[in-house]
Design an enzyme around this catalytic site. Sequence first.
Site: not given
Length: 400
Positions: A50, A95-97, A136
Site C-alpha cells: 500500500v 507505504g507498507k507491504g 518489518d
Amino acid sequence: MLETAHSLIRDVGKKIGLTDWQIDRLIAINAEHQFEIKMDSGKSHKAYRVQHNNKLGLYKGGIRFHPDVDLEEVRALAMLMSFKAAAVGLPLGGGKGGVSVNPKMLTAEELEELSRKYVRHLQQHIGPDKDVPAPDVNTDPRIIDWMVHEYENLTGDTSRASFTGKSVEKGGSLGRDAATGRGGVIVLRELLDKLGKRGLITYGVQGFGNVGSFFGLVAEQEHQNWKMVAATDSSGGTYEPKGLSAQKLAAYKAGSGRLAEYPPDAKAISNEELISLEVDVLVLAALGGAVTAKNAKDVKAGIILELANGPVSEPAYKALNARGMLVVPDILANAGGVVVSHLEWLQNRASEQWSEARVNSQLEDYLVKATDEIYSRSTKAKMTLKEAAFAVAMDRLVKQ
Ligand code: NAD
C-alpha cells in the site's frame, strides 16, 4: 487499527483547524497493490503493498511476513508511516507491504522464493526514487538482500538504494540494527529531561527482541541511573528488582533462550504481570494491542513508551491519559528505524559508507529536534503527545 488511525487523524485535524476536505486528502491512499504469490509447492499467499502518501518524498515502509497480515492492517501501517516520517521531519512518504504467511513454516529455500516473487510482482511500482521498502516483523537483512538482488536482476539497477535494512556487506548502514531501540532511548531521555526526572528510573521491557534488546543495551551503556527490572518475550519473562543486565539477557536470547526460564533462580513473570509492574517506565516492544481497555487499569508506570507499532489501543490510551500517564506515541518513539533507513538510502545514493558514529549523531539530531517540537506543541496547544505528533505531521503534509 485503520478506524482508530482515521478517527485520530480526524480529531487532530479538526483541532488544528483543517477542513474536512483537507482531512479526507490526508487519509486517502494513493495506490494499493494486491496479489497472490504462487509457490512452486502449489501453496499460495496473499500479498500487499500500500502506497499511502508521497507528498514529502518517496514511499517508505517495511514488509511484514505474518499470518495476520491483511489489507486493512497494511493500509493502517502505511498511513502511520506517512505520519511518522512527517512527524520527525524526514523527506519521505509512507507505504507498507506484507504477505499473509507464517514464515516459520517455510524452508529457507521457500522463504527465498517468496521474497523474490514478492519483488517480481511489484517491480514496476517500487524503486530507488519511487518506493523503497524495508524490513518489518519477520523480515530481516537476509530477506532484504534477496529482494535487492532480485530487483537488480529485473531492472539492472545497481545502486542498492531500492531497499533499506540490507546487511552491511550488501550496502546496509552501520547502526541500522540498533536504530529503533537507540531512538527510543534518545526520545525517552529528552522527555525525562523536560519533565525534570533525573534520578533513578526503573523500567520493564515487554518484547526483548530486536527493538527491545537494543533499547536495553543502549540504555545500559548510556544511562547508569536507568534500571531494567523486568523483561519478557513471547514465552514470559524474568523480574529482578535489583536490576537485570541487558548484555547478559541479549547473550542468553542469542543462544535461543526463552526468557521465562532466565536465569533458573530469578523470579519468573508473565506478560500480564509485567504490564502491571510498579516501574517508572513501561517499554512496549512486542506487538500491537498489548495494552487494551481490559488491562489498562492495571498499568502503574507513569510513562509508557510505544516502541512497537500500536501497542496501546485507543480506548486504553484514553484511559491511561485520564489517569495522568504519559504515553510516548509510536510515531515518535520508534522513528529511529525509519530515520536510519533514510540515512542508508542517502549513503547508497552517494556510494558512501558512513561511520556508525556519524549515523548515530544524525539520528540523535533528528530525534532531539522532533521530541522538542512535539513536546512544545503538546504543552502549548494542551494536546497529548500523540495528538501533538500527528499535528506536527499534518502541518507538514498539508503545507506541501
Ligand atoms: P522481534 O520479532 O525481533 O521482537 C519481538 C519480541 O516480542 C520477541 O522477543 C517476541 O518473543 C516478543 N513477543 C511476541 N509476542 C509477545 C507477547 N505477547 N508478549 C511479550 N513479548 C512478545 O521484532 P522487532 O523487530 O523487535 O519489532 C518489535 C515491534 O517493533 C514490532 O511491533 C515492529 O513493528 C516494531 N518496530 C520495529 C522496528 C524495527 O526497526 N525493527 C521499527 C519500528 C517499529
